[in-house]
Write a protein that holds these residues in place. Sequence first.
Motif, PDB file in Angstrom:
ATOM      1  N   GLY A 228       0.811  -1.212   0.000  1.00 57.92           N
ATOM      2  CA  GLY A 228       0.000   0.000   0.000  1.00 57.92           C
ATOM      3  C   GLY A 228       0.846   1.264   0.000  1.00 57.92           C
ATOM      4  N   ALA A 229       0.170   2.364  -0.224  1.00 57.89           N
ATOM      5  CA  ALA A 229       0.875   3.646  -0.286  1.00 57.89           C
ATOM      6  C   ALA A 229       1.522   3.988   1.045  1.00 57.89           C
ATOM      7  N   GLY A 230       0.848   3.614   2.152  1.00 57.81           N
ATOM      8  CA  GLY A 230       1.391   3.910   3.467  1.00 57.81           C
ATOM      9  C   GLY A 230       2.289   2.826   4.011  1.00 57.81           C
ATOM     10  N   LYS A 231       2.601   1.808   3.158  1.00 59.52           N
ATOM     11  CA  LYS A 231       3.451   0.687   3.566  1.00 59.52           C
ATOM     12  C   LYS A 231       2.937   0.055   4.855  1.00 59.52           C
ATOM     13  N   GLN A 232       1.669  -0.362   4.830  1.00 58.32           N
ATOM     14  CA  GLN A 232       1.095  -1.018   5.994  1.00 58.32           C
ATOM     15  C   GLN A 232       1.759  -2.371   6.215  1.00 58.32           C
ATOM     16  N   ASN A 233       1.958  -2.699   7.491  1.00 58.82           N
ATOM     17  CA  ASN A 233       2.607  -3.959   7.849  1.00 58.82           C
ATOM     18  C   ASN A 233       1.569  -5.071   7.967  1.00 58.82           C
ATOM     19  N   HIS A 234       1.834  -6.199   7.334  1.00 61.30           N
ATOM     20  CA  HIS A 234       0.932  -7.331   7.349  1.00 61.30           C
ATOM     21  C   HIS A 234       1.674  -8.577   7.842  1.00 61.30           C
ATOM     22  N   ILE A 235       0.947  -9.434   8.554  1.00 61.79           N
ATOM     23  CA  ILE A 235       1.472 -10.725   8.990  1.00 61.79           C
ATOM     24  C   ILE A 235       0.927 -11.771   8.026  1.00 61.79           C
ATOM     25  N   VAL A 236       1.796 -12.374   7.230  1.00 64.87           N
ATOM     26  CA  VAL A 236       1.346 -13.346   6.240  1.00 64.87           C
ATOM     27  C   VAL A 236       2.037 -14.679   6.475  1.00 64.87           C
ATOM     28  N   PHE A 237       1.374 -15.750   6.058  1.00 65.53           N
ATOM     29  CA  PHE A 237       1.925 -17.101   6.137  1.00 65.53           C
ATOM     30  C   PHE A 237       2.323 -17.519   4.720  1.00 65.53           C
ATOM     31  N   ARG A 238       3.582 -17.895   4.514  1.00 67.26           N
ATOM     32  CA  ARG A 238       4.037 -18.328   3.205  1.00 67.26           C
ATOM     33  C   ARG A 238       4.672 -19.717   3.299  1.00 67.26           C
ATOM     34  N   ALA A 239       4.788 -20.369   2.160  1.00 70.15           N
ATOM     35  CA  ALA A 239       5.310 -21.744   2.116  1.00 70.15           C
ATOM     36  C   ALA A 239       6.806 -21.748   2.429  1.00 70.15           C
ATOM     37  N   LYS A 240       7.173 -22.516   3.435  1.00 75.21           N
ATOM     38  CA  LYS A 240       8.584 -22.638   3.813  1.00 75.21           C
ATOM     39  C   LYS A 240       9.315 -23.577   2.861  1.00 75.21           C
ATOM     40  N   ARG A 241       8.565 -24.454   2.239  1.00 74.93           N
ATOM     41  CA  ARG A 241       9.089 -25.400   1.246  1.00 74.93           C
ATOM     42  C   ARG A 241       7.946 -25.728   0.281  1.00 74.93           C
ATOM     43  N   ARG A 242       8.207 -26.568  -0.674  1.00 75.11           N
ATOM     44  CA  ARG A 242       7.149 -27.006  -1.583  1.00 75.11           C
ATOM     45  C   ARG A 242       6.147 -27.855  -0.793  1.00 75.11           C
ATOM     46  N   ILE A 243       4.853 -27.537  -0.914  1.00 76.18           N
ATOM     47  CA  ILE A 243       3.811 -28.237  -0.159  1.00 76.18           C
ATOM     48  C   ILE A 243       2.918 -28.979  -1.139  1.00 76.18           C
ATOM     49  N   ALA A 244       2.744 -30.279  -0.929  1.00 75.05           N
ATOM     50  CA  ALA A 244       1.927 -31.100  -1.810  1.00 75.05           C
ATOM     51  C   ALA A 244       0.490 -31.152  -1.318  1.00 75.05           C
ATOM     52  N   ALA A 245      -0.428 -31.397  -2.239  1.00 75.74           N
ATOM     53  CA  ALA A 245      -1.823 -31.587  -1.853  1.00 75.74           C
ATOM     54  C   ALA A 245      -1.930 -32.784  -0.919  1.00 75.74           C
ATOM     55  N   GLY A 246      -2.777 -32.667   0.096  1.00 75.30           N
ATOM     56  CA  GLY A 246      -2.931 -33.738   1.076  1.00 75.30           C
ATOM     57  C   GLY A 246      -2.152 -33.523   2.352  1.00 75.30           C
ATOM     58  N   GLU A 247      -1.355 -32.438   2.431  1.00 73.08           N
ATOM     59  CA  GLU A 247      -0.599 -32.146   3.651  1.00 73.08           C
ATOM     60  C   GLU A 247      -1.390 -31.214   4.553  1.00 73.08           C
ATOM     61  N   GLU A 248      -1.179 -31.373   5.865  1.00 67.92           N
ATOM     62  CA  GLU A 248      -1.734 -30.410   6.807  1.00 67.92           C
ATOM     63  C   GLU A 248      -0.833 -29.187   6.818  1.00 67.92           C
ATOM     64  N   LEU A 249      -1.423 -28.004   6.806  1.00 66.79           N
ATOM     65  CA  LEU A 249      -0.662 -26.764   6.876  1.00 66.79           C
ATOM     66  C   LEU A 249      -0.320 -26.475   8.334  1.00 66.79           C
ATOM     67  N   THR A 250       0.962 -26.268   8.620  1.00 58.29           N
ATOM     68  CA  THR A 250       1.418 -26.053   9.994  1.00 58.29           C
ATOM     69  C   THR A 250       2.439 -24.920  10.031  1.00 58.29           C
ATOM     70  N   VAL A 251       2.585 -24.333  11.213  1.00 53.46           N
ATOM     71  CA  VAL A 251       3.549 -23.269  11.415  1.00 53.46           C
ATOM     72  C   VAL A 251       4.143 -23.435  12.808  1.00 53.46           C
ATOM     73  N   ASP A 252       5.361 -22.972  13.014  1.00 52.22           N
ATOM     74  CA  ASP A 252       5.995 -23.038  14.335  1.00 52.22           C
ATOM     75  C   ASP A 252       5.500 -21.859  15.168  1.00 52.22           C
ATOM     76  N   TYR A 253       4.762 -22.148  16.259  1.00 52.96           N
ATOM     77  CA  TYR A 253       4.245 -21.090  17.118  1.00 52.96           C
ATOM     78  C   TYR A 253       5.358 -20.361  17.877  1.00 52.96           C
ATOM     79  N   ASN A 254       6.505 -21.006  18.004  1.00 55.04           N
ATOM     80  CA  ASN A 254       7.598 -20.442  18.805  1.00 55.04           C
ATOM     81  C   ASN A 254       8.906 -20.564  18.032  1.00 55.04           C
ATOM     82  N   PRO A 255       9.028 -19.881  16.886  1.00 54.62           N
ATOM     83  CA  PRO A 255      10.212 -20.054  16.037  1.00 54.62           C
ATOM     84  C   PRO A 255      11.474 -19.506  16.692  1.00 54.62           C
ATOM     85  N   GLY A 256      12.599 -20.008  16.232  1.00 53.56           N
ATOM     86  CA  GLY A 256      13.879 -19.529  16.748  1.00 53.56           C
ATOM     87  C   GLY A 256      14.378 -20.276  17.950  1.00 53.56           C
TER      88      GLY A 256
END
Length: 285
Positions: A228-256
């Motif tokens: 956006g024009a004001g460079k709004q900050n967004h939290i987005v989820f993106r693929a960490k690797r190639r994801i095949a159909a049939g997989e559960e989508l997961t994320v690390d709640y406590n990364p690092g």
Amino acid sequence: GYLCLSGRWGLYARSRQLSATDVVHLRLDAFVSKSRKLKTIYLGGQLAVERHVAPATIVFLEPNVESERKPEDLGFCYISGRLAQGAVGNALKKVTCFEDLAPHLEDQLQRRSSGQVKFRMRVVPCSASKGLGVWLLEGPVPKGEILFEYGGEMISQATAAVRERKYFEKNQMNFVYQLLPPAPAPGAKARPAATPVAMVDATHFGNIARMVNHSCDPNLEVYHHSSGAGKQNHIVFRAKRRIAAGEELTVDYNPGTCSKRGLEVVKRSNIKCECQSSLCRGWVF
């Protein structure tokens, strides 16, 4: 029990819990092949399940997002994006019944940085301990692809502190997500406590991202995206690797934090991890 299948749809099959009235038929065939020096045994089989329950009713929460739970049974008000601060309070002054709230909030959503959800996915019950989860039905998703934004109410740090304290006092799970700026590069001068670039509360109003389960070896990662024009900050989820159909989508709640690949695993017991990954830390927080 659960169906234990391998292959492309094995993970999705394991999420389909059987009922006591279902009948499972299993047939195994053995074939023996002999030669002068070697005898080989081949095993094959067929598995059939007679379901004695009605198939789940599928509803659409938004385009490409299906659910085996009705919106009113999710435990929160489903919205497809992010709300500006104060949007919920303003909406509550204008509606006369709860059924009118979600449609009114949809009209107040901020423009999504990632656009519409591109890949077909479904919300399904995973297990008694994990609750609901999100499964990819259409793929593959290439590495680096943004799947969706973390939707909910934009809030300030002060509001987040008040809400988190109330959630804790009520023994209620909270879904307040804060995104901190990237850590300084190795050798760089240490900075004072960082101010979050974005804070979103999806406890009562959220989208598909709210139902993504934790894994110590996830296929999604959280990413800071400005648009956006004001460079709004967004939290987005993106693929960490190639994801095949049939997989559960997961994320690390406590990364690092450390995993079994690291030199040390810190033992904690606040929230037990159920991801069953080979890299599982044993805890979430």
